[in-house]
Design a protein around this motif. Structure first.
Motif, short mmCIF file in Angstrom:
data_model
loop_
_atom_site.label_atom_id
_atom_site.label_comp_id
_atom_site.label_asym_id
_atom_site.label_seq_id
_atom_site.Cartn_x
_atom_site.Cartn_y
_atom_site.Cartn_z
N LEU A 281 0.81 -1.22 0.00
CA LEU A 281 0.00 0.00 0.00
C LEU A 281 0.84 1.28 0.00
O LEU A 281 0.37 2.32 -0.47
CB LEU A 281 -0.92 0.01 1.22
CG LEU A 281 -2.06 -1.01 1.22
CD1 LEU A 281 -2.74 -1.04 2.58
CD2 LEU A 281 -3.06 -0.71 0.12
N ARG A 284 1.00 4.34 -2.75
CA ARG A 284 -0.11 4.17 -3.67
C ARG A 284 -1.37 4.80 -3.08
O ARG A 284 -1.50 4.93 -1.86
CB ARG A 284 -0.36 2.69 -3.95
CG ARG A 284 0.87 1.97 -4.47
CD ARG A 284 0.53 0.59 -4.97
NE ARG A 284 -0.34 0.65 -6.14
CZ ARG A 284 -0.85 -0.44 -6.74
NH1 ARG A 284 -0.56 -1.65 -6.28
NH2 ARG A 284 -1.63 -0.31 -7.79
N THR A 290 -6.51 -1.24 -5.48
CA THR A 290 -5.32 -1.38 -4.65
C THR A 290 -5.63 -2.17 -3.39
O THR A 290 -4.87 -3.05 -2.98
CB THR A 290 -4.77 0.01 -4.29
OG1 THR A 290 -4.45 0.71 -5.48
CG2 THR A 290 -3.52 -0.12 -3.43
N THR A 293 -6.11 -6.01 -4.03
CA THR A 293 -4.84 -6.70 -4.28
C THR A 293 -4.01 -6.81 -3.00
O THR A 293 -3.49 -7.88 -2.68
CB THR A 293 -4.04 -5.95 -5.35
OG1 THR A 293 -4.80 -5.89 -6.56
CG2 THR A 293 -2.72 -6.66 -5.63
N ALA A 294 -3.89 -5.70 -2.28
CA ALA A 294 -3.06 -5.69 -1.08
C ALA A 294 -3.65 -6.55 0.03
O ALA A 294 -2.94 -7.33 0.68
CB ALA A 294 -2.87 -4.26 -0.60
#
Length: 339
Positions: A281, A284, A290, A293-294
């Protein structure tokens, strides 16, 4: 319950000296210890009452650090105006724990030392096979009813969950446990708790004759913009199915993550720091793509034992929701993470 001797210590020197004797335990609020004594899980021969020790119930907040004494009550810390302002995650993790009556009795040091609520651990009369209670005897939970057991940090010797909330927030923000024995030590909280491995009866780094005197939390920028989310089977007086302590510091644009802190509870054998998610993270913006995905990395290495497999799906969603609360992401996006 086993018969025991009782001593009320008047100073820390006496308390530490007495605690170095075999089969001795400290008594503060007693909200965990006395329960375990009644169940014959804990069977101390000596109790050292430390409730009257001076100077260990203070709360001190400086520009750089928050220091909380080991004998400060959970309710006092949770309601402290400066804690609420400077570190909301600490307050939230405390008032979401236990009941009001228990929070009024339980101490911060005792809270850090609470033991698992694993049914097999807490019932020696019915289950002799518990490596945490009886090393080398096996783990009844592995083939038993294990819905509330850990999926992270487990071993073939133990899958008992770490039950705390406050410790999760401390791990997220690099707190230290202050310990006094023959010498004073400062132990990073993430190192204080031990993974079960093949020795699940060894739960922490305290040695005989040592006592917790307090905790220190560095005042990083992410601490002020922080949150503790606890998901559980009922709204109150229940342990977490999964929880997340998070904090974010943004760049000057208000969108890009400069620093982020994340730890989870209710899913691991110790409070579990998610450094891989943090790294994914940083630098970003916090947006849905995001986060998805994280947050998926929250359960890297997770292992289901059967009935607790739902935690592997639940944990990333809890992490994402907590981050969205801090990052003020839209309600519509949050709703998509619920499904």
């Amino acid at each position: 319950m086993r018969t025991f001797d009782y001593l009320r210590a008047e100073n820390t020197t006496t308390a530490i000296t007495e605690a170095a004797k075999p089969e001795t335990r400290f008594l503060a609020g007693g909200t965990t210890l006395l329960d375990l004594m009644k169940l014959n899980v804990e069977r101390p021969a000596h109790l050292v009452d430390i409730t009257r020790l001076p100077g260990l119930d203070t709360i001190e907040i400086s520009p750089d650090v928050i220091r909380i004494g080991a004998l400060a009550k959970m309710s006092k810390v949770a309601a402290h105006a400066d804690i609420i302002e400077a570190a909301p995650v600490l307050s939230e993790s405390l008032w979401r724990a236990a009941s009001a009556q228990l929070r009024n009795m339980a101490s911060i040091g005792g809270n850090l030392m609470q033991r698992t609520r694993c049914t097999y651990f807490r019932d020696p009369g019915a289950y002799s096979n518990c490596n945490k209670r009886n090393p080398g005897s096996g783990c009844a939970a592995l083939e038993g009813i294990n819905r509330n057991h850990a999926v992270l940090g487990t071993s073939d010797a133990c899958i008992a969950i770490s039950p705390g909330d406050f410790a999760v927030s401390l791990v997220a923000f690099d707190a230290s446990v202050l310990v006094r024995g023959t010498v004073e030590r400062r132990i990073p909280i993430d190192d204080f708790y031990l993974l079960p491995g093949q020795t699940p009866h060894l739960e922490h780094q305290l040695s005989s004759g040592e006592m917790i005197i307090g905790v220190e939390i560095p005042r990083v920028a992410a601490l002020k913009q922080s949150h503790y989310l606890k998901v559980r089977d009922r709204a109150s007086y229940e342990f977490a199915a999964a929880s997340a302590a998070v904090g974010i510091e943004f760049e000057s644009d208000g969108k890009t993550v400069r620093d982020v802190r994340i730890a989870v509870g209710g899913v691991a054998t110790k409070p579990w720091r998610l450094r891989a998610v943090e790294d994914a993270l940083k630098g970003r913006p916090i947006d849905e793509a995001t986060l998805r995905t994280a947050a998926a990395a929250a359960v890297d290495g997770a292992r289901s034992s059967g009935r607790n497999g739902f935690k592997i799906e639940l944990t990333p969603k809890v992490v994402a929701r907590a981050l969205m609360t801090v990052g003020e992401i839209s309600h519509d996006t949050e709703e998509r993470f619920r499904t």
